[in-house]
Design an enzyme around this catalytic site. Structure first.
Site, short mmCIF file in Angstrom:
data_model
loop_
_atom_site.label_atom_id
_atom_site.label_comp_id
_atom_site.label_asym_id
_atom_site.label_seq_id
_atom_site.Cartn_x
_atom_site.Cartn_y
_atom_site.Cartn_z
N ARG A 131 93.69 49.74 44.37
CA ARG A 131 94.37 50.91 44.91
C ARG A 131 95.75 51.05 44.32
O ARG A 131 96.45 50.06 44.10
CB ARG A 131 94.52 50.78 46.44
CG ARG A 131 93.28 51.23 47.20
CD ARG A 131 93.11 52.74 47.07
NE ARG A 131 91.89 53.25 47.65
CZ ARG A 131 90.72 53.38 47.00
NH1 ARG A 131 90.60 53.02 45.74
NH2 ARG A 131 89.68 53.89 47.61
N GLU A 146 97.93 60.15 42.64
CA GLU A 146 96.77 60.59 41.85
C GLU A 146 96.54 62.06 42.09
O GLU A 146 96.62 62.50 43.24
CB GLU A 146 95.54 59.77 42.25
CG GLU A 146 95.66 58.32 41.82
CD GLU A 146 94.44 57.46 42.15
OE1 GLU A 146 93.35 58.03 42.39
OE2 GLU A 146 94.59 56.24 42.17
N HIS A 148 90.99 56.68 37.60
CA HIS A 148 90.26 56.26 38.80
C HIS A 148 88.73 56.34 38.54
O HIS A 148 88.02 57.07 39.21
CB HIS A 148 90.65 57.13 40.00
CG HIS A 148 90.36 56.45 41.32
ND1 HIS A 148 91.16 56.58 42.42
CD2 HIS A 148 89.34 55.64 41.72
CE1 HIS A 148 90.66 55.89 43.44
NE2 HIS A 148 89.55 55.32 43.03
N1 LIG Z 1 88.79 51.84 41.31
C1 LIG Z 1 87.78 52.24 42.02
O1 LIG Z 1 87.17 53.27 41.74
C2 LIG Z 1 87.34 51.43 43.19
C3 LIG Z 1 85.96 51.37 43.50
C4 LIG Z 1 85.56 50.62 44.61
C5 LIG Z 1 86.52 49.96 45.38
N2 LIG Z 1 87.82 50.06 45.07
C6 LIG Z 1 88.85 49.33 45.85
O2 LIG Z 1 88.73 47.95 45.54
C7 LIG Z 1 89.25 47.17 46.60
C8 LIG Z 1 88.29 46.05 46.94
O3 LIG Z 1 87.07 46.56 47.39
P1 LIG Z 1 85.90 45.60 47.96
O4 LIG Z 1 84.70 46.45 48.09
O5 LIG Z 1 85.84 44.37 47.16
O6 LIG Z 1 86.49 45.30 49.39
P2 LIG Z 1 86.20 44.02 50.30
O7 LIG Z 1 86.62 44.40 51.67
O8 LIG Z 1 84.83 43.52 50.09
O9 LIG Z 1 87.23 42.94 49.73
C9 LIG Z 1 88.60 42.99 49.94
C10 LIG Z 1 89.11 41.56 50.07
O10 LIG Z 1 90.52 41.59 50.16
C11 LIG Z 1 90.91 40.55 51.07
N3 LIG Z 1 92.25 40.82 51.56
C12 LIG Z 1 92.65 41.67 52.54
N4 LIG Z 1 93.99 41.62 52.67
C13 LIG Z 1 94.43 40.72 51.74
C14 LIG Z 1 95.71 40.24 51.37
N5 LIG Z 1 96.82 40.67 52.00
N6 LIG Z 1 95.80 39.34 50.37
C15 LIG Z 1 94.68 38.89 49.74
N7 LIG Z 1 93.44 39.29 50.05
C16 LIG Z 1 93.32 40.21 51.03
C17 LIG Z 1 89.85 40.60 52.13
O11 LIG Z 1 89.78 39.38 52.83
C18 LIG Z 1 88.59 40.86 51.33
O12 LIG Z 1 87.93 39.66 51.01
C19 LIG Z 1 89.51 48.16 47.74
O13 LIG Z 1 90.86 48.52 47.72
C20 LIG Z 1 88.67 49.38 47.34
O14 LIG Z 1 89.16 50.56 47.90
C21 LIG Z 1 88.25 50.77 43.99
O1 LIG Z 2 87.19 53.37 47.10
C1 LIG Z 2 86.35 53.73 46.29
O2 LIG Z 2 85.13 53.77 46.53
C2 LIG Z 2 86.79 54.04 44.90
O3 LIG Z 2 88.15 54.18 44.84
C3 LIG Z 2 86.06 55.19 44.29
O4 LIG Z 2 86.67 56.42 44.51
P1 LIG Z 2 85.92 57.76 44.02
O5 LIG Z 2 84.70 57.90 44.89
O6 LIG Z 2 86.86 58.87 44.24
O7 LIG Z 2 85.55 57.56 42.61
#
Ligand SMILES: NC(=O)c1ccc[n+]([C@@H]2O[C@H](COP(=O)([O-])OP(=O)(O)OC[C@H]3O[C@@H](n4cnc5c(N)ncnc54)[C@H](O)[C@@H]3O)[C@@H](O)[C@H]2O)c1
Ligand SMILES: O=C(O)[C@H](O)COP(=O)(O)O
Length: 525
Positions: A230, A259, A277
């Site tokens: 994020r 964004e 993203h």
């Molecule tokens: N770039 C993209 O398009 C995209 C796509 C999918 C997810 N994401 C983002 O990726 C991130 C991770 O997603 P996920 O599905 O693995 O989530 P998840 O909930 O499975 O994992 C997140 C982890 O972070 C840990 N956590 C929470 N607070 C913390 C802290 N202060 N310090 C260290 N660890 C901490 C949690 O214990 C958990 O294990 C999220 O922010 C999600 O929104 C981005």
């Molecule tokens: O949290 C998510 O699932 C990712 O950031 C993906 O975002 P998007 O669906 O806008 O690609």
């Protein structure tokens, strides 16, 4: 027919699923004001990360039952506002895990081998073999911050590339880290030892600017930082300074503080890779999240539960299967005890007994609260906002669990204190799934709940049951079933009657005048 607004672009398969039960309007790129204007006509809203669902949008959505995020992060939705309004918020917790993990890995390898710059150079008719000397990831330390779904997959793949994984996640056990072949370390050590750092945490107050001036100062000058989680977890200004001064070697960013990314010095830096993203942007992930979320919206519009709601207790299919019959029991008991206690309750004790005395049974507590508030709030209370409504009304909810079994494998005991004193009920299910009230104010009974009920507290003495029966008969009220519960002969007793008809006005006070009747209550379920 229900109406669904899809405000970001989703895979067409999602629209197909929604169309089974609703009129679907796909309108992308709307401003907040435009959404506020049209949202009152919609029953559901489906979006990705581009739409910001503000408190104003939620409040304007007077018909909204569900907001579906086709992805993981719900930080673009005002979830507390939705919860307060009883709107279910669902996401797809796993639909894009692999896509995001692979994007982070691609970023890491692109950074280490200068692939974007080399690509540009060749396309500009150059052949700069000496300019793009890379570094290997083999035997290097990868610091994974957040060892959840995405972080775990990144760690697993990176291990097979020969990397050593240092992980920081305060909510993950050492056993889980061991299983993944990661070494759990504190942040200080992770920052000091890592050659690459990849972020996979949610954006929270704790993770906001987790990477900033102070933390960058602790890192190796050769470190490369990857953020596919994020925007805002990295302080962009501090990162730009570190990249410009050569304090760190590089960064790859998929997410940004704002964004779409506006004017930014990041664009001018050669040691930075930027993607708009794209973490979740694979065909497979987009089909996955669209199906996952559209199915949940369809189910909720059909009156079925959602499987991954973020603002109601999560229920796995197994747990749901076990709890489903008991949810109605808990709700009915809550409704019953609130009427016995006089509605305005200040406390509710929920005791989950027998096989229900497990952590998984938490939704039954919510169901009991929903039942307790249903007289006051009617359809305004649901599984989403019940707990918050109880808190706001100053109702203290105390949960206890007692695994010792009684006559039934699982039962629910509720005690409420209200304007008519403290009353308690226990309920259980027969093997047929029918509900039985098995205890009233600690007196054993065995009656099914019915629409109209009469309960009395009286002295156990000859003739009293006949008198109540005769009195009801004289008012043309038909008794469907009747049960008496007592602890000792000729002591205090309770009578529970299921009635086919509502009690006519004035009859309750006649009943309380019958000699031996101490108290009488009518209940409508
Ligand atoms: N770039 C993209 O398009 C995209 C796509 C999918 C997810 N994401 C983002 O990726 C991130 C991770 O997603 P996920 O599905 O693995 O989530 P998840 O909930 O499975 O994992 C997140 C982890 O972070 C840990 N956590 C929470 N607070 C913390 C802290 N202060 N310090 C260290 N660890 C901490 C949690 O214990 C958990 O294990 C999220 O922010 C999600 O929104 C981005
Ligand atoms: O949290 C998510 O699932 C990712 O950031 C993906 O975002 P998007 O669906 O806008 O690609």
């Amino acid at each position: 027919m229900a109406k669904v607004l899809v405000s970001d672009s989703i895979d067409p398969v999602g629209v197909e699923i929604l169309s089974q039960v609703a009129q679907v309007d796909v309108k992308t790129g709307l401003s907040a004001e435009e959404i506020i204007q049209i949202i009152p006509e919609y029953d559901a809203l489906m979006l990705r990360s581009s739409t910001r669902v503000t408190k104003e949008i939620v409040e304007a959505g007077s018909k909204l039952q569900i907001i579906g995020r086709a992805g993981v992060g719900v930080d673009n939705i005002d979830v507390p506002a939705a919860t307060r309004q009883g709107i279910i918020v669902v996401n797809s917790p796993e639909g894009n895990t692999i896509a995001a993990a692979e994007h982070a890995l691609a970023m890491m390898l692109s950074l280490s081998r200068h692939i974007p710059n080399a690509n540009q150079s060749v396309k500009a008719n150059k052949w700069e073999r000496n300019r793009f000397i890379g570094t290997e990831v083999y035997k290097k330390n990868l610091g994974v911050v957040g060892l959840g779904k995405i972080g775990s997959h990144v760690a697993t793949v990176a291990r097979s590339l020969g990397m050593k994984i240092l992980a920081y996640d305060p909510f993950i056990s050492k056993e889980r880290a061991d299983q993944l072949g990661c070494t759990l370390v504190d942040l200080e050590l992770l920052f000091a030892e890592s050659d690459f750092i990849t972020l996979h945490v949610p954006k929270t107050a704790e993770t906001q600017h987790l990477i900033g001036r102070e933390t960058i100062a602790k890192m190796k000058p050769t470190v490369r930082i990857i953020n596919c989680s994020r925007g805002g977890i990295i302080d962009e200004l501090a990162l730009i300074e570190a990249l410009e001064s050569g304090r760190i070697a590089g960064a790859a960013l998929d997410v940004f503080e704002q964004e779409p990314l506006g004017e930014s010095r990041l664009r001018e830096l050669s040691n930075v890779i930027l993607t708009p993203h794209l973490g979740a942007s694979t065909t497979e992930a987009q089909v996955g999240v669209a199906v996952d979320v559209a199915e949940q919206i369809r189910d909720v519009l059909l009156g079925l539960p959602a499987r991954s709601a973020v603002n109601i207790p999560g229920l796995t299919p197994d747990v749901m299967e076990k709890l489903r019959p008991y949810l109605q029991l808990a709700e009915t008991m809550g409704n019953l005890v609130s009427q016995l206690a006089g509605g305005r309750c200040d406390s509710l004790n929920v005791r989950l007994q027998g096989e229900l005395a497990t952590k998984d049974s938490q939704p039954l507590v919510v169901a009991a609260i929903k039942g307790l508030l249903s007289q006051a709030l009617r359809e305004r209370v649901n599984y989403v906002n019940a707990a918050i409504e109880a808190k706001e009304r100053g109702i203290r909810v105390i949960e206890t669990r007692d695994a010792s079994t009684r006559d039934y494998s699982g039962s629910i005991h509720l005690e409420a204190n209200g304007s008519m004193g403290t009353h308690s009920v226990t309920g259980a299910l027969l093997s047929t799934g029918e509900i039985r009230i098995t205890d009233l104010d600690e007196f054993p009974i065995n009656v099914p709940p019915s629409n109209h009920m009469l309960f009395t507290l009286h002295q156990d003495m000859p003739g009293i049951i006949g008198k109540i029966g005769a009195l009801l008969g004289s008012f043309n009220v038909n008794i469907a079933s009747m049960q008496v519960g007592r602890k000792i002969i000729r002591g205090d007793a309770v009578m529970a009657l299921s009635l086919d008809d509502p009690l006519p006005e004035g009859l309750l006070s006649e009943i309380t005048k019958v000699p031996g009747i101490r108290d009488a209550y009518t209940v409508k379920l």
